[in-house]
Design a protein around this motif. Sequence first.
Motif, PDB file in Angstrom:
ATOM      1  N   ALA A   1       7.492  -7.668  12.528  1.00 26.52           N
ATOM      2  CA  ALA A   1       6.445  -6.770  13.071  1.00 26.52           C
ATOM      3  C   ALA A   1       5.774  -6.423  11.890  1.00 26.52           C
ATOM      4  O   ALA A   1       4.369  -6.404  12.005  1.00 26.52           O
ATOM      5  CB  ALA A   1       7.253  -5.411  13.285  1.00 26.52           C
ATOM      6  N   GLY A   2       6.160  -6.237  10.518  1.00 24.35           N
ATOM      7  CA  GLY A   2       5.204  -5.768   9.457  1.00 24.35           C
ATOM      8  C   GLY A   2       4.080  -6.768   9.054  1.00 24.35           C
ATOM      9  O   GLY A   2       2.968  -6.805   9.204  1.00 24.35           O
ATOM     10  N   ALA A   3       4.768  -8.242   9.253  1.00 26.45           N
ATOM     11  CA  ALA A   3       4.062  -9.314   8.814  1.00 26.45           C
ATOM     12  C   ALA A   3       2.857  -9.528   9.843  1.00 26.45           C
ATOM     13  O   ALA A   3       1.491  -9.942   9.355  1.00 26.45           O
ATOM     14  CB  ALA A   3       4.810 -10.571   8.623  1.00 26.45           C
TER      15      ALA A   3
ATOM     16  N   LEU B   1      11.556  -1.390   4.294  1.00 24.93           N
ATOM     17  CA  LEU B   1      11.136  -2.991   4.490  1.00 24.93           C
ATOM     18  C   LEU B   1       9.713  -2.957   5.070  1.00 24.93           C
ATOM     19  O   LEU B   1       8.975  -3.868   4.485  1.00 24.93           O
ATOM     20  CB  LEU B   1      12.243  -3.520   5.193  1.00 24.93           C
ATOM     21  CG  LEU B   1      11.934  -5.151   5.348  1.00 24.93           C
ATOM     22  CD1 LEU B   1      12.267  -5.707   4.161  1.00 24.93           C
ATOM     23  CD2 LEU B   1      13.030  -5.780   6.492  1.00 24.93           C
ATOM     24  N   TYR B   2       9.441  -2.328   6.234  1.00 26.87           N
ATOM     25  CA  TYR B   2       8.222  -2.219   6.786  1.00 26.87           C
ATOM     26  C   TYR B   2       7.209  -2.014   5.867  1.00 26.87           C
ATOM     27  O   TYR B   2       6.121  -2.589   5.781  1.00 26.87           O
ATOM     28  CB  TYR B   2       8.231  -1.300   7.918  1.00 26.87           C
ATOM     29  CG  TYR B   2       7.049  -1.515   8.866  1.00 26.87           C
ATOM     30  CD1 TYR B   2       7.190  -2.586   9.882  1.00 26.87           C
ATOM     31  CD2 TYR B   2       5.894  -0.884   8.786  1.00 26.87           C
ATOM     32  CE1 TYR B   2       5.991  -2.854  10.577  1.00 26.87           C
ATOM     33  CE2 TYR B   2       4.868  -1.021   9.657  1.00 26.87           C
ATOM     34  CZ  TYR B   2       4.787  -2.138  10.667  1.00 26.87           C
ATOM     35  OH  TYR B   2       3.739  -2.294  11.502  1.00 26.87           O
TER      36      TYR B   2
ATOM     37  N   SER C   1       1.768  -7.395  12.046  1.00 24.98           N
ATOM     38  CA  SER C   1       0.360  -6.606  12.455  1.00 24.98           C
ATOM     39  C   SER C   1      -0.527  -6.707  11.132  1.00 24.98           C
ATOM     40  O   SER C   1      -1.878  -6.685  11.328  1.00 24.98           O
ATOM     41  CB  SER C   1       1.075  -5.178  12.606  1.00 24.98           C
ATOM     42  OG  SER C   1       1.246  -4.785  11.326  1.00 24.98           O
ATOM     43  N   THR C   2       0.088  -6.720   9.926  1.00 27.36           N
ATOM     44  CA  THR C   2      -0.940  -6.957   8.581  1.00 27.36           C
ATOM     45  C   THR C   2      -1.754  -8.194   9.173  1.00 27.36           C
ATOM     46  O   THR C   2      -2.934  -8.075   8.709  1.00 27.36           O
ATOM     47  CB  THR C   2      -0.086  -7.029   7.501  1.00 27.36           C
ATOM     48  OG1 THR C   2       1.068  -6.024   7.285  1.00 27.36           O
ATOM     49  CG2 THR C   2      -0.986  -7.034   6.381  1.00 27.36           C
TER      50      THR C   2
ATOM     51  N   TYR D   1       1.958  -8.372   2.636  1.00 27.19           N
ATOM     52  CA  TYR D   1       1.038  -9.535   3.503  1.00 27.19           C
ATOM     53  C   TYR D   1      -0.519  -9.138   3.099  1.00 27.19           C
ATOM     54  O   TYR D   1      -1.216  -9.626   3.998  1.00 27.19           O
ATOM     55  CB  TYR D   1       1.689  -9.415   5.045  1.00 27.19           C
ATOM     56  CG  TYR D   1       2.696 -10.514   4.977  1.00 27.19           C
ATOM     57  CD1 TYR D   1       2.509 -11.824   5.343  1.00 27.19           C
ATOM     58  CD2 TYR D   1       4.100  -9.953   4.707  1.00 27.19           C
ATOM     59  CE1 TYR D   1       3.721 -12.490   5.608  1.00 27.19           C
ATOM     60  CE2 TYR D   1       5.116 -10.691   5.022  1.00 27.19           C
ATOM     61  CZ  TYR D   1       4.966 -12.063   5.406  1.00 27.19           C
ATOM     62  OH  TYR D   1       5.989 -12.969   5.633  1.00 27.19           O
ATOM     63  N   ASN D   2      -0.607  -7.933   2.615  1.00 27.59           N
ATOM     64  CA  ASN D   2      -2.108  -7.553   2.628  1.00 27.59           C
ATOM     65  C   ASN D   2      -2.502  -7.690   0.950  1.00 27.59           C
ATOM     66  O   ASN D   2      -2.153  -6.862   0.395  1.00 27.59           O
ATOM     67  CB  ASN D   2      -2.399  -6.019   3.027  1.00 27.59           C
ATOM     68  CG  ASN D   2      -3.616  -5.547   2.916  1.00 27.59           C
ATOM     69  OD1 ASN D   2      -4.707  -6.414   2.679  1.00 27.59           O
ATOM     70  ND2 ASN D   2      -3.928  -4.390   3.232  1.00 27.59           N
TER      71      ASN D   2
ATOM     72  N   ILE E   1       6.633  -4.858   3.430  1.00 24.88           N
ATOM     73  CA  ILE E   1       6.196  -6.051   4.118  1.00 24.88           C
ATOM     74  C   ILE E   1       4.687  -5.799   4.458  1.00 24.88           C
ATOM     75  O   ILE E   1       3.793  -6.744   4.059  1.00 24.88           O
ATOM     76  CB  ILE E   1       6.797  -6.388   5.439  1.00 24.88           C
ATOM     77  CG1 ILE E   1       8.430  -6.664   5.179  1.00 24.88           C
ATOM     78  CG2 ILE E   1       6.263  -7.418   6.343  1.00 24.88           C
ATOM     79  CD1 ILE E   1       8.463  -7.796   4.604  1.00 24.88           C
ATOM     80  N   ILE E   2       4.322  -4.639   4.733  1.00 22.61           N
ATOM     81  CA  ILE E   2       2.764  -4.496   5.011  1.00 22.61           C
ATOM     82  C   ILE E   2       2.074  -4.735   3.800  1.00 22.61           C
ATOM     83  O   ILE E   2       1.024  -5.311   3.783  1.00 22.61           O
ATOM     84  CB  ILE E   2       2.820  -2.674   5.548  1.00 22.61           C
ATOM     85  CG1 ILE E   2       3.231  -2.694   7.045  1.00 22.61           C
ATOM     86  CG2 ILE E   2       1.004  -2.516   5.521  1.00 22.61           C
ATOM     87  CD1 ILE E   2       2.504  -2.906   8.046  1.00 22.61           C
TER      88      ILE E   2
END
Lengths: 149, 528
Positions: B24-26, A13-14, B28-29, A21-22, A17-18
């Motif tokens: 956390a992911g959103a 998931l992490y 930090s990005t 959102y990029n 998500i990273i």
Amino acid sequence: MVLLRLFVGWHFLYEGIIKLYNPDWTSVGYLASAQGPFRSFFIWMTSDAMIGIADWGNKIALVFVGLTLLLGIFEKCGAIVGAVLLAMYYLAHPSFPWLTEVSVEGSYWFVNKNLIELMVCVVIYQLPTSRYFGLQRFFDKKEVLTQSN
Amino acid sequence: MKFTRRDALKGLGGIPLMGAVWWAGAASTVAKKKERSAILEQLNIQPSLPAAVPGIGGDPIRVGIIGFGIRGEQLCRALGFATNEWKEEMRLAAEENPNNSTLADFEAQDKLNVHLAGICDIFDYRANKALNSFNTPDNKMERFRTYQEMIRSGKVDAVVIATPDHWHAPMTIDALENNIHVYVEKPMTHNVEETYRLREAARNSKATLQVGHQHRQTLSFQTAKDIIEKGTIGHVSLIQTNTNRNDDNGAWMYDIHPDASPQTIDWDMFLGSAPKVPFNKNHFFRWRKWWAYGSGLSGDLLSHDYDRLNCVLNMGIPDSVMTSGGIYTHRDGRNVPDVLQVNMEYPNFSTGSSQAKGKEQGMTFVYSATLGNGFNRPTILMGHDGTLELGNQLTIWPDRQSTRYADNIENEKMSPGVPIYQYDPGASTPDGVASATSQYFADKGLMWTYINGARVDSTFLHMREWLSCARNGGKVSCGVKEGFEEAISSHMAGLSYKLGRRIEWDKETEQLKPIEGIDFDEALLAPM
């Protein structure tokens, strides 16, 4: 087993998500530098027509695997998708001793972290736990209920 | 059926976990992105797009090729003409290695409205090689025995000069005086005196002159110009450029063709203004190794690095030059040095300052070369506020003691070890993996630039610009002003090496400051 499943889900998931959102993220680099027997397939995926599909496919699949394993629903499905994704990551940059490893941290001989996580996905598939911890628990109860009626 | 509290906990337990990971992911990005865009906004660097060049309309431009050696063939390919031998070689190379896209890239290159009408090469084999491939029903091509004959034939509108250095100026001047457009390889001239004559001829000619510094088309250099103009790295006090080669080809040990003989080569024509010596294949094919025909590191490779920086900084001719070096790696009878260190001084030049007025002024340009080691030393511009690495990609690091970025460094928004800007036109991504690999490709291809992610031969762009200006008017990137600066600076470096003395330039009179008892051109061309 529940913890193992949650950790793998957490990781997927992490990662998803990273990337989600990029807007600048793309798999071009990873694919273009692919090595090993399936190199040409991965290079083909970097073509203009394919790269958008590859990028979005990867993001959606990562988030999907993360959600299923974390929430404990359709976990078998998630485990299979996760294993397929990891197999692709592994095959793009296999840890074969005769290949020069690029952009890899650590030292590996055939077995690397991708392969281990892949095996974990197989185990999760074999030993599902969502009936014990996860949304699946509600559906199961309902089923039991229907059957008993 | 009733759900117990235990059921609810176990059933919904994953949801808060999911929420936490997602957040956390959103977070930090987004935070990283914000920081990055704040820095980029502050820097406000505009990556350059290729200049739009008007098309070459009307009848095809009739081009004559003078010199069909290694570079001559490359220039023909940039014009869209490859020999059958080369195509076959590249086809085999692609078969052997599917990643070799040289032939595909060539075939994908835009077609220029050009007719290769003439070939002039004093070696029969090379002239015939050109005719065999290019003289086709669609493209009638004729061989001319001399360049004078070709220029006066009325059959060419433009010539491409890819001969040994000592022929560049005589041919260019003759063509310009006859209003024939010229694309001449670097260095523009072989000695000081003819540099002035060539400039005069160009000023008086209706024809368009382009000097072959194709990297002026490289997008990263145009972006670097914006970086410098905006004061991104502050006052640049030192520039380091380098040549690092460690192979025979790099040391100008080119192949000697088996057909070469006094019967197949017009030896007197080759010699031209050079001292008369008997027929010598070594001299003919490896002319870069002798001052009589070539100009060694200073003319062949320093000229490239000098112009690369001159196109970014427009710093012009240095006030003075000091050079040292020797023949340390290839003692094979050559008389040009193979290890060379050139220091060019610009005491009055400045790229702007972030400090108190008057504190910073002046710059040294260092060119350091060896033909005995291939370690890649990058081109570095060292400013008070940052360091710029210049290549097909650009990278900027902030300096720990920077005035401009003092606040950013203090509150850890910037760190001296982390680049604040990276420009890689070959990759559409800042992904860590991507830059590692694309760096590898980009570093390999000095000859390539990237437009919208596609590789384009910069020589093609340079020649296209030349032909477009010849047909439509307009200003070329590397005309006689730039060529003059490149030639004089290279000759100053060569002279300083030869004489072991500082060579000075008088900006007012546009002359080298005389040294008593020294004839500069005699010294420059002397065997040593």
